[in-house]
Scaffold this active site. Structure first.
Site, PDB file in Angstrom:
ATOM      1  N   LYS A  52       0.816  -1.227   0.000  1.00 13.98           N
ATOM      2  CA  LYS A  52       0.000   0.000   0.000  1.00 13.98           C
ATOM      3  C   LYS A  52       0.848   1.276   0.000  1.00 13.98           C
ATOM      4  O   LYS A  52       0.451   2.273  -0.590  1.00 13.98           O
ATOM      5  CB  LYS A  52      -0.948   0.000   1.204  1.00 13.98           C
ATOM      6  CG  LYS A  52      -2.045  -1.060   1.100  1.00 13.98           C
ATOM      7  CD  LYS A  52      -3.001  -0.966   2.272  1.00 13.98           C
ATOM      8  CE  LYS A  52      -4.039  -2.068   2.205  1.00 13.98           C
ATOM      9  NZ  LYS A  52      -5.104  -1.900   3.190  1.00 13.98           N
ATOM     10  N   ASP A 111      -9.943   2.553   2.778  1.00 15.12           N
ATOM     11  CA  ASP A 111     -10.051   1.718   3.982  1.00 15.12           C
ATOM     12  C   ASP A 111     -10.811   2.450   5.092  1.00 15.12           C
ATOM     13  O   ASP A 111     -11.708   1.884   5.724  1.00 15.12           O
ATOM     14  CB  ASP A 111      -8.662   1.310   4.485  1.00 15.12           C
ATOM     15  CG  ASP A 111      -8.027   0.239   3.603  1.00 15.12           C
ATOM     16  OD1 ASP A 111      -8.770  -0.521   2.957  1.00 15.12           O
ATOM     17  OD2 ASP A 111      -6.784   0.168   3.570  1.00 15.12           O
ATOM     18  N   GLY A 157      -4.107   1.154  18.363  1.00 18.94           N
ATOM     19  CA  GLY A 157      -3.054   0.870  17.390  1.00 18.94           C
ATOM     20  C   GLY A 157      -2.488   2.148  16.823  1.00 18.94           C
ATOM     21  O   GLY A 157      -3.130   3.211  16.880  1.00 18.94           O
ATOM     22  N   ALA A 158      -1.288   2.057  16.284  1.00 20.59           N
ATOM     23  CA  ALA A 158      -0.645   3.234  15.694  1.00 20.59           C
ATOM     24  C   ALA A 158       0.118   2.859  14.432  1.00 20.59           C
ATOM     25  O   ALA A 158       1.005   3.586  13.996  1.00 20.59           O
ATOM     26  CB  ALA A 158       0.286   3.883  16.713  1.00 20.59           C
ATOM     27  N   GLY A 159      -0.230   1.724  13.824  1.00 24.84           N
ATOM     28  CA  GLY A 159       0.391   1.309  12.568  1.00 24.84           C
ATOM     29  C   GLY A 159      -0.412   1.834  11.385  1.00 24.84           C
ATOM     30  O   GLY A 159      -1.202   2.782  11.521  1.00 24.84           O
ATOM     31  N   ASN A 188      -2.066   3.077  22.099  1.00 23.11           N
ATOM     32  CA  ASN A 188      -1.188   2.064  21.537  1.00 23.11           C
ATOM     33  C   ASN A 188      -0.331   1.436  22.628  1.00 23.11           C
ATOM     34  O   ASN A 188      -0.057   2.057  23.654  1.00 23.11           O
ATOM     35  CB  ASN A 188      -0.285   2.696  20.470  1.00 23.11           C
ATOM     36  CG  ASN A 188       0.386   1.646  19.606  1.00 23.11           C
ATOM     37  OD1 ASN A 188      -0.261   0.683  19.183  1.00 23.11           O
ATOM     38  ND2 ASN A 188       1.664   1.809  19.343  1.00 23.11           N
ATOM     39  N   ARG A 242       4.403   5.870  19.835  1.00 21.05           N
ATOM     40  CA  ARG A 242       3.957   5.761  18.434  1.00 21.05           C
ATOM     41  C   ARG A 242       2.589   6.420  18.254  1.00 21.05           C
ATOM     42  O   ARG A 242       2.299   7.017  17.224  1.00 21.05           O
ATOM     43  CB  ARG A 242       3.874   4.292  18.010  1.00 21.05           C
ATOM     44  CG  ARG A 242       5.191   3.702  17.608  1.00 21.05           C
ATOM     45  CD  ARG A 242       4.987   2.324  16.991  1.00 21.05           C
ATOM     46  NE  ARG A 242       4.650   2.368  15.579  1.00 21.05           N
ATOM     47  CZ  ARG A 242       4.140   1.346  14.893  1.00 21.05           C
ATOM     48  NH1 ARG A 242       3.881   0.207  15.489  1.00 21.05           N
ATOM     49  NH2 ARG A 242       3.877   1.466  13.609  1.00 21.05           N
ATOM     50  N   MET A 287     -10.940  -4.785  13.169  1.00 18.25           N
ATOM     51  CA  MET A 287     -10.722  -4.665  11.717  1.00 18.25           C
ATOM     52  C   MET A 287     -10.462  -5.999  11.030  1.00 18.25           C
ATOM     53  O   MET A 287     -10.551  -6.085   9.814  1.00 18.25           O
ATOM     54  CB  MET A 287      -9.568  -3.708  11.435  1.00 18.25           C
ATOM     55  CG  MET A 287      -9.934  -2.256  11.576  1.00 18.25           C
ATOM     56  SD  MET A 287      -8.605  -1.278  10.843  1.00 18.25           S
ATOM     57  CE  MET A 287      -9.179   0.370  11.225  1.00 18.25           C
TER      58      MET A 287
END
Ligand code: ATR
Length: 285
Positions: free
Chosen positions: A70, A106, A130-132, A154, A159, A221
């Protein structure tokens, strides 16, 4: 019969992608004459760019791009939407007059699926875990959908802070934004989105039960994993649960509409995908 217009999803691995099945449903619904194939982008360096160039050269008009390409998909584009730039990644490309445009649906898919679960984001308190890349892609669309407050939590707090700092300038000023460690989540939330990869390892992000407001929606997700440890934790805290299958179908519907100018029926497709997975013995919620 008009010549079919060619579309594809490119990823690695790609054999088990549901996208060809979903886009075939959309084509049947709308009567659009398209082909949609799964293409392996290759594991080697430079493979993806070559595969994409070959696809355009062979007359491809649009592509979805999935893991792990991506970020590289965005770099291959001549123009990018605000969502793709904020996400730092693209999951949809199209070729118009020889120029490649990038988008990222997304987050929009998540927002639409939350709405399909009866979750109004206007004025909502949202906890994003999350932080990705998955969390990054969701932040701007959640804010644009009218969330009043978004806390990014996170495992590695730093992050989360970095993500919030980077994206704050792109978000509406009205959104209250904060970042913290999982164990320091402040207060209760109407929507809790698991954008960590913990479910893929059979783990749950260690979020306190108090983070789920009464009637909260917990959204994981991932899909095809049934009640993940995160969703089990949320259910025990009294939350309603949803997995990411609808997000997958909704981002596909948004891609299809972007390419073809026709909006498919995502709800009908989602029911068919769910049935298809159940027949294959995949855990569906
Ligand atoms: P992606 O692009 O899919 O989001 P990523 O960039 O590798 O993947 O990010 C994975 C995210 O899941 C990170 O936020 C990670 O937390 P850290 O930044 O602390 O590594 C989170 N994550 C993965 N496994 C986890 C677990 N068992 N519990 C909590 N968070 C987890």
């Amino acid at each position: 019969m008009p010549t079919p217009t060619r579309y594809a999803v490119i990823g690695h691995p790609i054999a088990h992608s549901l996208s060809p099945f979903i886009h075939a449903l959309f084509a049947a619904q709308t009567g659009e004459t398209i082909t949609y194939e799964a293409i392996d982008g290759g594991g080697d360096d430079g493979g993806f760019e070559r595969v994409l160039a070959d696809f355009w050269a062979a007359g491809g008009c649009g592509a979805n791009v999935t893991l792990p390409f991506k970020l590289r998909a965005l770099q291959c584009a001549d123009e990018a939407s605000a969502e793709a730039r904020a996400a730092g990644a693209a999951n949809a490309l199209r070729r118009v007059d020889g120029r490649v445009e990038a988008h990222n649906f997304d987050g929009a898919g998540l927002v639409r699926d939350l709405a399909a679960h009866g979750c109004a984001l206007a004025g909502a308190r949202v906890l994003l875990l999350g932080a990705g890349g998955a969390a990054r892609g969701a932040l701007l669309p959640l804010a644009l959908a009218g969330a009043e407050r978004i806390v990014v939590a996170n495992r590695t707090a730093q992050r989360a802070q970095q993500l919030v700092q980077e994206l704050a300038a792109h978000l509406p000023a009205s959104v209250q934004l904060a970042a913290c460690a999982l164990g320091d989540v402040p207060g209760a939330f109407d929507v809790v989105v698991n954008a960590t990869s913990a479910s893929l390892d059979g783990a749950a992000p260690a979020v306190p039960a108090a983070a789920f407001a009464p009637q909260a929606l917990a959204y994981d997700m991932v899909y095809g994993k049934g009640l993940t440890p995160f969703l089990a934790l949320a259910q025990a805290a009294g939350a309603r649960c949803a997995d990411g299958l609808g997000m997958l179908v909704e981002q596909a519907a948004a891609s299809f509409a972007w390419w073809r100018g026709v909006q498919p029926d995502a709800a009908a497709a989602r029911a068919q995908v769910q049935q298809h997975l159940a027949q294959q013995g995949v855990a569906v919620l």
